[in-house]
Motif scaffolding. Sequence first.
Motif, mmCIF file in Angstrom:
data_model
loop_
_atom_site.group_PDB
_atom_site.id
_atom_site.type_symbol
_atom_site.label_atom_id
_atom_site.label_comp_id
_atom_site.label_asym_id
_atom_site.label_seq_id
_atom_site.Cartn_x
_atom_site.Cartn_y
_atom_site.Cartn_z
ATOM 1 N N LEU A 34 -39.656 -4.669 10.884
ATOM 2 C CA LEU A 34 -38.778 -5.302 11.861
ATOM 3 C C LEU A 34 -38.942 -4.622 13.211
ATOM 4 C CD1 LEU A 34 -36.436 -7.277 12.539
ATOM 5 C CD2 LEU A 34 -34.858 -5.452 11.839
ATOM 6 N N ASN A 35 -39.292 -5.391 14.238
ATOM 7 C CA ASN A 35 -39.410 -4.873 15.602
ATOM 8 C C ASN A 35 -38.010 -4.785 16.213
ATOM 9 O OD1 ASN A 35 -42.195 -4.932 15.301
ATOM 10 N ND2 ASN A 35 -42.408 -6.938 16.269
ATOM 11 N N VAL A 36 -37.527 -3.573 16.393
ATOM 12 C CA VAL A 36 -36.151 -3.385 16.856
ATOM 13 C C VAL A 36 -36.083 -3.207 18.371
ATOM 14 C CG1 VAL A 36 -34.080 -1.963 16.665
ATOM 15 C CG2 VAL A 36 -35.474 -2.393 14.637
ATOM 16 N N SER A 37 -36.712 -2.159 18.895
ATOM 17 C CA SER A 37 -36.549 -1.851 20.322
ATOM 18 C C SER A 37 -37.884 -1.703 21.044
ATOM 19 C CB SER A 37 -35.698 -0.584 20.491
ATOM 20 O OG SER A 37 -36.264 0.496 19.777
ATOM 21 N N LEU A 38 -38.915 -2.375 20.583
ATOM 22 C CA LEU A 38 -40.189 -2.358 21.299
ATOM 23 C C LEU A 38 -40.041 -3.064 22.633
ATOM 24 C CD1 LEU A 38 -40.975 -2.066 18.190
ATOM 25 C CD2 LEU A 38 -43.185 -3.029 18.838
ATOM 26 N N ASP A 39 -40.671 -2.498 23.679
ATOM 27 C CA ASP A 39 -40.723 -3.225 24.942
ATOM 28 C C ASP A 39 -42.052 -3.977 25.022
ATOM 29 O OD1 ASP A 39 -42.744 -1.475 25.885
ATOM 30 O OD2 ASP A 39 -41.257 -0.126 26.752
ATOM 31 N N GLU A 40 -42.266 -4.656 26.134
ATOM 32 C CA GLU A 40 -43.450 -5.527 26.220
ATOM 33 C C GLU A 40 -44.757 -4.758 26.126
ATOM 34 O OE1 GLU A 40 -41.835 -4.865 30.436
ATOM 35 O OE2 GLU A 40 -41.054 -5.316 28.432
ATOM 36 N N HIS A 41 -44.740 -3.460 26.446
ATOM 37 C CA HIS A 41 -45.963 -2.656 26.376
ATOM 38 C C HIS A 41 -46.262 -2.190 24.952
ATOM 39 C CE1 HIS A 41 -45.936 -2.674 30.718
ATOM 40 N NE2 HIS A 41 -44.730 -2.139 30.727
ATOM 41 N N ASP A 42 -45.260 -2.239 24.069
ATOM 42 C CA ASP A 42 -45.419 -1.755 22.701
ATOM 43 C C ASP A 42 -45.857 -2.838 21.730
ATOM 44 O OD1 ASP A 42 -44.386 0.793 23.435
ATOM 45 O OD2 ASP A 42 -42.343 0.043 23.195
ATOM 46 N N LEU A 43 -45.720 -4.083 22.119
ATOM 47 C CA LEU A 43 -45.922 -5.181 21.170
ATOM 48 C C LEU A 43 -47.343 -5.181 20.620
ATOM 49 C CD1 LEU A 43 -44.038 -8.019 23.060
ATOM 50 C CD2 LEU A 43 -43.206 -6.667 21.110
ATOM 51 N N PRO A 44 -47.495 -5.382 19.304
ATOM 52 C CA PRO A 44 -48.827 -5.328 18.702
ATOM 53 C C PRO A 44 -49.706 -6.533 19.029
ATOM 54 C CG PRO A 44 -47.184 -5.887 17.057
ATOM 55 C CD PRO A 44 -46.431 -5.528 18.297
ATOM 56 N N THR A 45 -49.090 -7.694 19.319
ATOM 57 C CA THR A 45 -49.851 -8.899 19.646
ATOM 58 C C THR A 45 -49.127 -9.672 20.737
ATOM 59 O OG1 THR A 45 -48.736 -10.406 18.107
ATOM 60 C CG2 THR A 45 -50.548 -9.063 17.202
ATOM 61 N N LEU A 46 -49.814 -10.628 21.308
ATOM 62 C CA LEU A 46 -49.217 -11.477 22.338
ATOM 63 C C LEU A 46 -48.202 -12.449 21.755
ATOM 64 C CD1 LEU A 46 -52.368 -12.304 24.507
ATOM 65 C CD2 LEU A 46 -50.555 -10.647 25.004
ATOM 66 N N THR A 47 -48.197 -12.598 20.441
ATOM 67 C CA THR A 47 -47.258 -13.517 19.796
ATOM 68 C C THR A 47 -46.124 -12.768 19.092
ATOM 69 O OG1 THR A 47 -48.680 -13.578 17.825
ATOM 70 C CG2 THR A 47 -48.997 -15.309 19.476
ATOM 71 N N SER A 48 -45.878 -11.517 19.496
ATOM 72 C CA SER A 48 -44.804 -10.716 18.913
ATOM 73 C C SER A 48 -43.651 -10.570 19.900
ATOM 74 C CB SER A 48 -45.316 -9.317 18.544
ATOM 75 O OG SER A 48 -46.371 -9.375 17.620
ATOM 76 N N GLY A 88 -49.937 -5.385 6.628
ATOM 77 C CA GLY A 88 -49.340 -6.702 6.452
ATOM 78 C C GLY A 88 -50.166 -7.542 5.503
ATOM 79 N N ARG A 89 -49.907 -8.829 5.545
ATOM 80 C CA ARG A 89 -50.655 -9.744 4.688
ATOM 81 C C ARG A 89 -52.113 -9.792 5.110
ATOM 82 N NH1 ARG A 89 -49.708 -14.703 5.482
ATOM 83 N NH2 ARG A 89 -50.342 -15.458 3.442
ATOM 84 N N LEU A 90 -52.973 -10.150 4.136
ATOM 85 C CA LEU A 90 -54.406 -10.353 4.362
ATOM 86 C C LEU A 90 -55.083 -9.083 4.873
ATOM 87 C CD1 LEU A 90 -54.227 -13.884 6.042
ATOM 88 C CD2 LEU A 90 -54.476 -13.333 3.618
ATOM 89 N N GLY A 91 -54.515 -7.903 4.520
ATOM 90 C CA GLY A 91 -55.136 -6.640 4.878
ATOM 91 C C GLY A 91 -54.941 -6.211 6.305
ATOM 92 N N ARG A 92 -54.079 -6.904 7.055
ATOM 93 C CA ARG A 92 -53.860 -6.525 8.447
ATOM 94 C C ARG A 92 -53.082 -5.218 8.531
ATOM 95 N NH1 ARG A 92 -52.103 -12.264 8.732
ATOM 96 N NH2 ARG A 92 -53.810 -13.489 9.587
ATOM 97 N N THR A 93 -53.370 -4.430 9.569
ATOM 98 C CA THR A 93 -52.598 -3.210 9.802
ATOM 99 C C THR A 93 -51.311 -3.553 10.541
ATOM 100 O OG1 THR A 93 -53.790 -2.796 11.877
ATOM 101 C CG2 THR A 93 -54.636 -1.745 9.870
ATOM 102 N N TRP A 94 -50.316 -2.686 10.385
ATOM 103 C CA TRP A 94 -49.025 -2.886 11.050
ATOM 104 C C TRP A 94 -48.615 -1.555 11.634
ATOM 105 C CZ3 TRP A 94 -43.860 -1.321 10.719
ATOM 106 C CH2 TRP A 94 -42.939 -2.155 11.381
ATOM 107 N N LEU A 95 -48.674 -1.442 12.964
ATOM 108 C CA LEU A 95 -48.395 -0.191 13.660
ATOM 109 C C LEU A 95 -47.293 -0.410 14.687
ATOM 110 C CD1 LEU A 95 -52.070 0.959 14.307
ATOM 111 C CD2 LEU A 95 -50.553 1.756 12.495
ATOM 112 N N ALA A 96 -46.486 0.627 14.907
ATOM 113 C CA ALA A 96 -45.436 0.549 15.919
ATOM 114 C C ALA A 96 -45.093 1.956 16.371
ATOM 115 C CB ALA A 96 -44.196 -0.147 15.363
ATOM 116 N N PRO A 97 -44.651 2.115 17.629
ATOM 117 C CA PRO A 97 -44.263 3.441 18.110
ATOM 118 C C PRO A 97 -43.089 4.009 17.317
ATOM 119 C CG PRO A 97 -44.512 1.878 19.930
ATOM 120 C CD PRO A 97 -44.559 1.083 18.672
#
Length: 280
Positions: free
Chosen positions: A162-176, A54-63
């Motif tokens: 785009l976060n499509v079907s992540l559940d609460e255990h998959d979210l990368p941050t508390l603000t996602s 993502g921006r500012l060199g952040r990683t972006w991971l999802a199941p």
Amino acid sequence: MEFPLSREAGARFEYLAEAGSTNDVLVAHATGADAAAWPDLSVVVTDNQTRGRGRLGRTWLAPTGKSLAISVLLRPVHAGAPLPVDHFGWFPLLAGTAMTRAVREVVDASLAGPAPEPEEGHPVHEVTLKWPNDVLIDGYKVSGILSELLPDARGLVIGAGLNVSLDEHDLPTLTSTSLMLVTGSAPDPDAVLARYLTELRGLTGAFLAAGGDPVRSGLLAAVREVCGTLGAPVRVQLPGGDDLVGIAIDLDRDGRLIVEDQANGELQAVAAGDVTHLRY
């Protein structure tokens, strides 16, 4: 996974079962020996991105299978000539507006049946753009945009996660959040993707037809309509490391965020920075 609707929204559409970064894949094609085979509005998509960023060199991971990584190639031309690069700053906002509209449509469709009564003066779910390129639902991030200029500066690749079907255990941050968590069911990823690509194509076409003028094209008004940052108290971490705290009051013709500095009341135009919406 098949994307029959989405294939109609791009000049060339490639779905990859796995990709390190769809932006990297598309940049390589757009600048490689087969560049001519990748025209304006070519699209690369995967639901299994292993080295997203993502921006500012952040990683972006999802199941695997629960999110979409979408990259679109733009080779913007007006009147037969490449659009000057000083207009390119509008494209992240343009893409963010397209995604905000697409997500709004999904959320609104989920409420077609009986829905809880909204609080007075507020929708049941609020889908907005956080300047410059995060899409939020009720203040939680569901999508982010990362744009990268091609080496010849005659085009760019716009990446969206785009976060499509992540559940609460998959979210990368508390603000996602994800579309499934908001709507209560997993949406059709092709329908969401097709809506985003259609909106992106329409906004881009109008912007280029107006020669990159954000006012005549209606782009400035479109961004203002979806931008939840406007009117909000914000903290902006500026590229040099300083913080600007104040009220975000408008966007200028260059897409910069105009912030009224709470320290001295002066207006500052912010071209780049990490924005946090504050709650006083």
